[in-house]
Every structure is written in structure tokens, then in C-alpha cells.
Design a protein around this motif. Sequence first.
Motif, mmCIF file in Angstrom:
data_model
loop_
_atom_site.group_PDB
_atom_site.id
_atom_site.type_symbol
_atom_site.label_atom_id
_atom_site.label_comp_id
_atom_site.label_asym_id
_atom_site.label_seq_id
_atom_site.Cartn_x
_atom_site.Cartn_y
_atom_site.Cartn_z
ATOM 1 N N ASP A 129 10.510 -10.914 3.756
ATOM 2 C CA ASP A 129 10.430 -12.058 5.113
ATOM 3 C C ASP A 129 11.803 -10.943 5.588
ATOM 4 O O ASP A 129 12.261 -11.306 6.806
ATOM 5 C CB ASP A 129 11.079 -13.004 4.433
ATOM 6 C CG ASP A 129 10.369 -13.756 3.413
ATOM 7 O OD1 ASP A 129 9.522 -14.204 4.608
ATOM 8 O OD2 ASP A 129 10.670 -14.190 2.668
ATOM 9 N N HIS B 216 14.358 -11.897 0.586
ATOM 10 C CA HIS B 216 12.852 -10.509 -0.010
ATOM 11 C C HIS B 216 12.774 -9.897 1.274
ATOM 12 O O HIS B 216 12.221 -10.741 2.331
ATOM 13 C CB HIS B 216 11.140 -11.455 0.104
ATOM 14 C CG HIS B 216 10.554 -10.848 -1.015
ATOM 15 N ND1 HIS B 216 10.203 -10.328 -0.342
ATOM 16 C CD2 HIS B 216 10.031 -10.759 -2.037
ATOM 17 C CE1 HIS B 216 9.248 -9.963 -0.986
ATOM 18 N NE2 HIS B 216 9.277 -10.043 -2.374
ATOM 19 N N PHE C 142 -2.425 -9.374 -8.145
ATOM 20 C CA PHE C 142 -1.553 -7.829 -6.902
ATOM 21 C C PHE C 142 -1.517 -8.198 -5.407
ATOM 22 O O PHE C 142 -2.453 -8.085 -5.039
ATOM 23 C CB PHE C 142 -1.352 -6.784 -8.080
ATOM 24 C CG PHE C 142 -0.624 -6.654 -8.757
ATOM 25 C CD1 PHE C 142 0.438 -7.187 -9.098
ATOM 26 C CD2 PHE C 142 -1.519 -7.094 -9.745
ATOM 27 C CE1 PHE C 142 1.259 -7.300 -11.379
ATOM 28 C CE2 PHE C 142 -1.237 -8.018 -11.542
ATOM 29 C CZ PHE C 142 -0.172 -7.453 -11.624
ATOM 30 N N ASN C 143 -0.769 -7.504 -4.990
ATOM 31 C CA ASN C 143 -0.357 -7.146 -2.987
ATOM 32 C C ASN C 143 0.272 -5.808 -2.974
ATOM 33 O O ASN C 143 0.784 -5.564 -3.651
ATOM 34 C CB ASN C 143 0.315 -8.334 -1.912
ATOM 35 C CG ASN C 143 -0.255 -8.237 -0.866
ATOM 36 O OD1 ASN C 143 -0.404 -6.711 -0.568
ATOM 37 N ND2 ASN C 143 -0.003 -8.640 -0.268
ATOM 38 N N PRO C 144 -1.045 -5.323 -3.459
ATOM 39 C CA PRO C 144 -0.730 -3.474 -3.106
ATOM 40 C C PRO C 144 0.275 -3.358 -2.070
ATOM 41 O O PRO C 144 0.829 -2.542 -2.231
ATOM 42 C CB PRO C 144 -2.048 -2.873 -3.657
ATOM 43 C CG PRO C 144 -3.128 -3.891 -2.635
ATOM 44 C CD PRO C 144 -2.681 -5.351 -2.829
ATOM 45 N N LEU C 145 0.423 -3.687 -1.089
ATOM 46 C CA LEU C 145 0.834 -3.487 -0.328
ATOM 47 C C LEU C 145 2.042 -3.510 0.113
ATOM 48 O O LEU C 145 3.169 -2.829 0.241
ATOM 49 C CB LEU C 145 -0.157 -4.629 1.285
ATOM 50 C CG LEU C 145 -0.067 -4.058 2.898
ATOM 51 C CD1 LEU C 145 -1.299 -2.355 2.245
ATOM 52 C CD2 LEU C 145 -0.198 -4.920 3.599
ATOM 53 N N CYS C 146 2.702 -5.136 -0.503
ATOM 54 C CA CYS C 146 4.048 -4.938 -0.582
ATOM 55 C C CYS C 146 4.546 -4.859 -1.793
ATOM 56 O O CYS C 146 5.400 -5.213 -2.344
ATOM 57 C CB CYS C 146 4.656 -6.251 0.179
ATOM 58 S SG CYS C 146 3.360 -7.755 -0.319
ATOM 59 N N GLY C 147 3.889 -5.239 -3.140
ATOM 60 C CA GLY C 147 4.401 -5.354 -4.251
ATOM 61 C C GLY C 147 4.220 -6.868 -5.003
ATOM 62 O O GLY C 147 5.079 -6.953 -5.886
ATOM 63 N N ASP C 148 4.132 -8.381 -3.846
ATOM 64 C CA ASP C 148 3.841 -9.127 -3.912
ATOM 65 C C ASP C 148 2.954 -9.437 -5.478
ATOM 66 O O ASP C 148 2.087 -9.272 -5.435
ATOM 67 C CB ASP C 148 3.407 -10.250 -3.579
ATOM 68 C CG ASP C 148 4.663 -10.235 -2.705
ATOM 69 O OD1 ASP C 148 5.475 -9.470 -2.353
ATOM 70 O OD2 ASP C 148 4.304 -10.937 -1.128
ATOM 71 N N GLU C 149 3.667 -10.576 -6.582
ATOM 72 C CA GLU C 149 2.670 -10.766 -7.968
ATOM 73 C C GLU C 149 2.491 -12.464 -8.367
ATOM 74 O O GLU C 149 3.511 -12.797 -7.926
ATOM 75 C CB GLU C 149 3.315 -9.829 -9.335
ATOM 76 C CG GLU C 149 3.793 -8.759 -9.351
ATOM 77 C CD GLU C 149 4.198 -7.635 -9.690
ATOM 78 O OE1 GLU C 149 5.112 -7.021 -9.786
ATOM 79 O OE2 GLU C 149 5.376 -8.994 -11.295
ATOM 80 N N GLY D 158 8.360 -3.246 0.946
ATOM 81 C CA GLY D 158 7.597 -3.262 0.104
ATOM 82 C C GLY D 158 7.797 -2.068 -0.983
ATOM 83 O O GLY D 158 8.970 -1.731 -1.549
ATOM 84 N N HIS D 159 7.224 -1.264 -1.480
ATOM 85 C CA HIS D 159 7.387 -0.923 -3.342
ATOM 86 C C HIS D 159 7.275 1.145 -3.269
ATOM 87 O O HIS D 159 7.519 1.892 -3.482
ATOM 88 C CB HIS D 159 6.071 -0.713 -4.385
ATOM 89 C CG HIS D 159 4.729 -0.921 -4.039
ATOM 90 N ND1 HIS D 159 4.410 0.102 -3.731
ATOM 91 C CD2 HIS D 159 4.282 -1.566 -3.874
ATOM 92 C CE1 HIS D 159 2.640 0.196 -3.292
ATOM 93 N NE2 HIS D 159 2.088 -1.176 -3.729
ATOM 94 N N CYS E 45 -0.434 -12.759 2.406
ATOM 95 C CA CYS E 45 0.807 -13.323 0.999
ATOM 96 C C CYS E 45 0.315 -15.064 0.725
ATOM 97 O O CYS E 45 0.218 -15.036 -0.240
ATOM 98 C CB CYS E 45 2.357 -13.092 2.344
ATOM 99 S SG CYS E 45 2.720 -11.193 2.734
ATOM 100 N N ASN F 143 10.894 -5.640 -6.959
ATOM 101 C CA ASN F 143 9.559 -5.115 -6.966
ATOM 102 C C ASN F 143 9.111 -4.772 -5.953
ATOM 103 O O ASN F 143 8.084 -4.196 -5.159
ATOM 104 C CB ASN F 143 8.551 -6.710 -7.119
ATOM 105 C CG ASN F 143 8.470 -7.911 -6.422
ATOM 106 O OD1 ASN F 143 9.253 -7.502 -5.442
ATOM 107 N ND2 ASN F 143 7.956 -8.501 -6.135
ATOM 108 N N GLN G 91 6.493 -12.654 -8.789
ATOM 109 C CA GLN G 91 7.771 -12.712 -7.501
ATOM 110 C C GLN G 91 7.131 -12.535 -6.347
ATOM 111 O O GLN G 91 6.420 -11.035 -6.270
ATOM 112 C CB GLN G 91 8.726 -12.136 -8.211
ATOM 113 C CG GLN G 91 8.258 -10.806 -8.502
ATOM 114 C CD GLN G 91 9.832 -9.601 -9.743
ATOM 115 O OE1 GLN G 91 11.068 -9.922 -8.721
ATOM 116 N NE2 GLN G 91 9.140 -8.603 -10.676
ATOM 117 N N GLY G 92 7.716 -12.473 -5.047
ATOM 118 C CA GLY G 92 7.542 -11.937 -4.036
ATOM 119 C C GLY G 92 8.159 -12.365 -3.129
ATOM 120 O O GLY G 92 9.021 -13.607 -3.048
ATOM 121 N N CYS G 93 7.870 -12.250 -1.793
ATOM 122 C CA CYS G 93 8.696 -13.003 -0.120
ATOM 123 C C CYS G 93 8.057 -14.849 -0.636
ATOM 124 O O CYS G 93 7.155 -14.986 -1.111
ATOM 125 C CB CYS G 93 7.234 -12.843 1.050
ATOM 126 S SG CYS G 93 5.727 -13.347 0.801
#
Lengths: 412, 176
Positions: free
Chosen positions: A349, A346, B35-42, A364-365, B160, A378, B62-64
Motif C-alpha cells: 500500500d 503495508h 501466496f502471491n510470490p510477487l509481494c509475499g502476501d499470504e 515485497g520480500h 492481491c 512478510n 497477512q498482506g496488503c
Amino acid sequence: MGIDVSSIKADFPIFDRQINGKPIVYLDSGATSQKPNAVLDAMDNYYRNHSASVNRGAYTLAAEANDLVDEARQLVADFIGAPNTHEVIFTKNATEAANLFAHSWGRSNLSQGDVVVITEMEHHANIVPWHMLVESNGIELRWIPITDSGELDLSELDVLLDGAKLVSVTAMSNVLGTMNPIRRIADAAHAAGAIMMTDGSQYVPHVPTNVTEMGVDAMIFTGHKMLGPTGVGVFWGTTELLEAMPPFLGGGDMIMQVTKEGFTTNALPHKFEAGTPMVAEIIGLGAAIKYLNNIGMEQVREHEVALTAYALRSLNERFGDDITIHGPSEPASRGGALSMAYKEVHPHDLSQVLDQANVCVRAGHHCAKPLMQVMGVNSTARASLYIYNDEADIDALADALESADDIFGMGF
Amino acid sequence: MPGLEDLYKEIILDHYRNPRNRGELPPPACKTEGFNPLCGDEIVVYAHIVDDHIVDIKMGGQGCSISQSSASMMSQAVKGKSLDEVRKLTGEFKAMMSIPGKDDAPAASESSAAEIEAAKAAASAGDAGNIAGAAEKPDLSMGDLSALKGVVKFPVRIKCAVLSWNTLLEAIEQAS
């Protein structure tokens, strides 16, 4: 003759710093660039020797401060090929510049059903202000799609432009590095009766820029991605456009006359610069432009094409199918923003692992969520290049990528 | 700089590779998204709550590795528990993640001034710069979750780790 990266690096005090005994490998200039001594000194010099409010006092200090701001505005105008210096409006950043345009021109010129065309690869700064106009003014937002290779799909452009009042397209994607055919789109927009804005935030710092040759009516960009300080950005518009736009923020400086009954607006550029401006930052941006001019923007671009070519070649050779670098594969048709996927690790990570080697990348996005949705991811990890990067930085990135295997394993 | 071994413990990677309770639940289970608006994790939480108990829970999104492993461990820890127990556990987890003073962090608010000072000292020694109330306090009820303790040494990643917990709290609020 190419750029001498080691002598450039020596101009940037941050590269004197070590973290855990190791040098910094800074590959996040797409987010913000580092600052050379020339910029820091110019800002320091203003505060130490010329500090006064501008556009007000008749005393010597105030006149000196005025001159410094005027000089910076002239440098910006020349840097982007603006026909008139008064067309350069200083804002807080590119986002504020986009909002200035959307609130001023957008709210007074767009109504129910009017069409604004943007693209799937825009930064949120060139999306959300238009979403807001969908809500406030009932406009229709249309999206130019992208191809699998991360370029604009212009095959249906004429259909998309039908009825358009504004077309607003990034000159270079902050995620994919894609350089878009702004001139071609601007000509098509004008033929359809629309005006054309471009987001130059990623383009102006890296490529020789001439707004007249690009054929655009307006451009936004920011100072801190081009060696300047944070807190200063630019809205450029043609005189004709700016004269027709109502003011954005009201207050000091932007008025000609104020009575109990109302006000009249000042001449350009002051009409759009309400309140005390960010004097030190404007001066810092001027110093950044002098620094870039001294290197030469042709040289800057040449260096980045060569370094992007090296990065694409060496990373793909070393990691093969384990790495995916998004966006165009031809270095000459793209910038140095390298968004990547490495194995299944990811991006968040990945950037954490890279940080162990002081390799700074963005995960990030990238404030481009619609693009992420189109790409089916994402987030990505993005390395982005500038004048102080060299092949050794790319090699450090590659070595650090490999160290992710120690934690996340081969078959992960 | 703290070493990555503090962050990526084997048990965390195991939950990331093999997430528990992954999937969806149909209504009447409630669904909340974080949502984590910083990194896009959901994070998506499906919680089936009956008589103030979480009788079933599934996780999506999905996310880290940190956000997803925290979600996986959380789903195991709260399944079958009463909402009071879940709130208490959430408070303890967030206290471990150095978010003091919130309503949901009884462990932090109950800490004595001396404990907080000790935790501050430990935190600054660990270069984390946080002011955790209960960071160094062993807590058996945490189970696998204790593996996430190292996250506080990487302050950017705290968000996270707590994303799934905040999303679960929303689900509980919705249900009650």
C-alpha cells in the motif's frame, strides 16, 4: 570533490520523462538501475555499425565485434581486480552465474553430507541453487544467523564451518544494506578447507571492488544494477577453480573438438560461454563500466555514504518512532538499500501511495524470504540509492510517506 | 493516472482495519493457503463444507489492504452459500477483476462481443489497459465487493484482490 548529481542526471534520458507532469523520483536501483546515454549509444552503435557474430568470422565486421567484446571483458576484469581477463565469464545475470557454479562445481564436487554455508540474508539466487543440491546431491545447508541490528552473527562461525566445502555470502544485503566482512569470512573458510564465493550483485555497482583483496575464489554479479543493460551478468572465478570445473552448458563456442565419440572443451573463458553470447549487452556493460570509471568508484561510494547518512538522519528526525529503517545505522558500514516500515501501513500500500508522487520504491520480500522470516515480516518497502539520487529525492520520499497518513490515518 | 480514491474506498479500509471472520477452524474444516510470490502476501482459508454448503469460514494470513479486505468481504459473501453459488460468485468477482475466459468466469464468457468492446473502450479510457467483459456491468449480488472494482485501474494489484478467491476455490476442490 563530490558528485554533481544534476549533470549526471542529464546523462540519463529517462529523467527527461515526466509522469502526470511531475518528474520521476527513482529510488529502486537495488532492483535495477537506469541507463545513461553512453550505454544506450554503445549498444546502438554495435547493432548499427559492427553487427556480426563473435568468435567466428574472419571478416572485418566480425573482427570489430570481437574487439568490442574483448574490450568489455577487459573492462570488467579491471573493474573487479581480476588477475586474469579469461576469468570473467559472461552469463545472463547473477542468478545464472550462481547456477553455473552450483551445477558445474557443485554437482561434481559435493556429495552426501558435504556442507555448504550461506547466511540468513541471502537473495534467493544464492539459496535456491544450494537447496537444489540438497535434493540432488544430499548436501547439508547451514545458515550463518543475523543479529537484531541486521549484521552477521559470526560468534559460532568456526562451528558452522566445520566440514564445510563451500561458503557463499553476499557482500552487501539487498534488503538491509549490510556490508559483510568478506575477507574475514573468506580467510576462515579457507582455514577450514572450504572455498569462498561472494554475491557481489549489490556491492560491485556501489563500492570499489577487488576480488583478490576480498580473498574470494568466486564472485557473481549482474550488469543491469550497475547502469548496464539487462541480460548480462558475470561469473568470476580464479583460473585454478575454473580450470578444474566441468563445463556447464554444452554447444557452440565452448568446444575445442567434437567427434562422433565426444568433445573436448575450449579454453577459458569460452569453456563456459556456450552459444552466441549477448554481444550488445556485453558491450553495454563495458560502456557502463567506462561511465562509472569516469566518475570514479571512490566518488560513487562517497556520494552514497553521504546520501545514506542524510536519508537516515532526515527520515528518523521527521518520523521518529513512526518509521523503522532496517539494517545497520552507521552509514559507513552499509549501502544505500533502505528497507523500511512506516507506521502500520503495508509496504504494498505504501508503494502505491508513493507512486502518486512518482516515487519509485520496491515493495515485497525482495527475493529474500528466509530473511523476511527471520525479521518477522512478510515484506518491506525499500528505497535504494545510486549516483543520480540527491537529497531532493529523499525529501520527496519523505513528503510522499506523509501523504499515506491521508488514507491510512494516524492511529492505523 | 487513476486517483487513489478509486482504490482505497472507505469500505475497503474498514474491512482491512476490522477483518471479518478472522481466525482458524479445526478439522474437519479444510485449510488451504495462497501466496502471491510477487509481494509475499499470504491468505489462509479455513472452510467447513457440509452437504455442498460453506457452513463456516475463517480467514488467516497477512498482506496488503487489498488482499486482506478482499478476503474479509469474500468470507462474508460466501458464508452459508452453496458451492454452486460460491463458484458463480467467484466467476463474477474474477470477471469484475478482468480475468476473462476462465472456467470460473461465466459472466465474462457470456458477454456479447458488443459488451466486450464497450468494456474495452471503457477500460482504455480508464487507462487500465484491460479487456474486462463485465467491468462496467452493475451486479447487485456483489454487495460490498463492488467497492473493489477500482482495483482494475491498478493492474498490479489485481492479483492481491483475487488471491483469497483462488485460495477458496482450492478449498472447494479439496472438499469435493
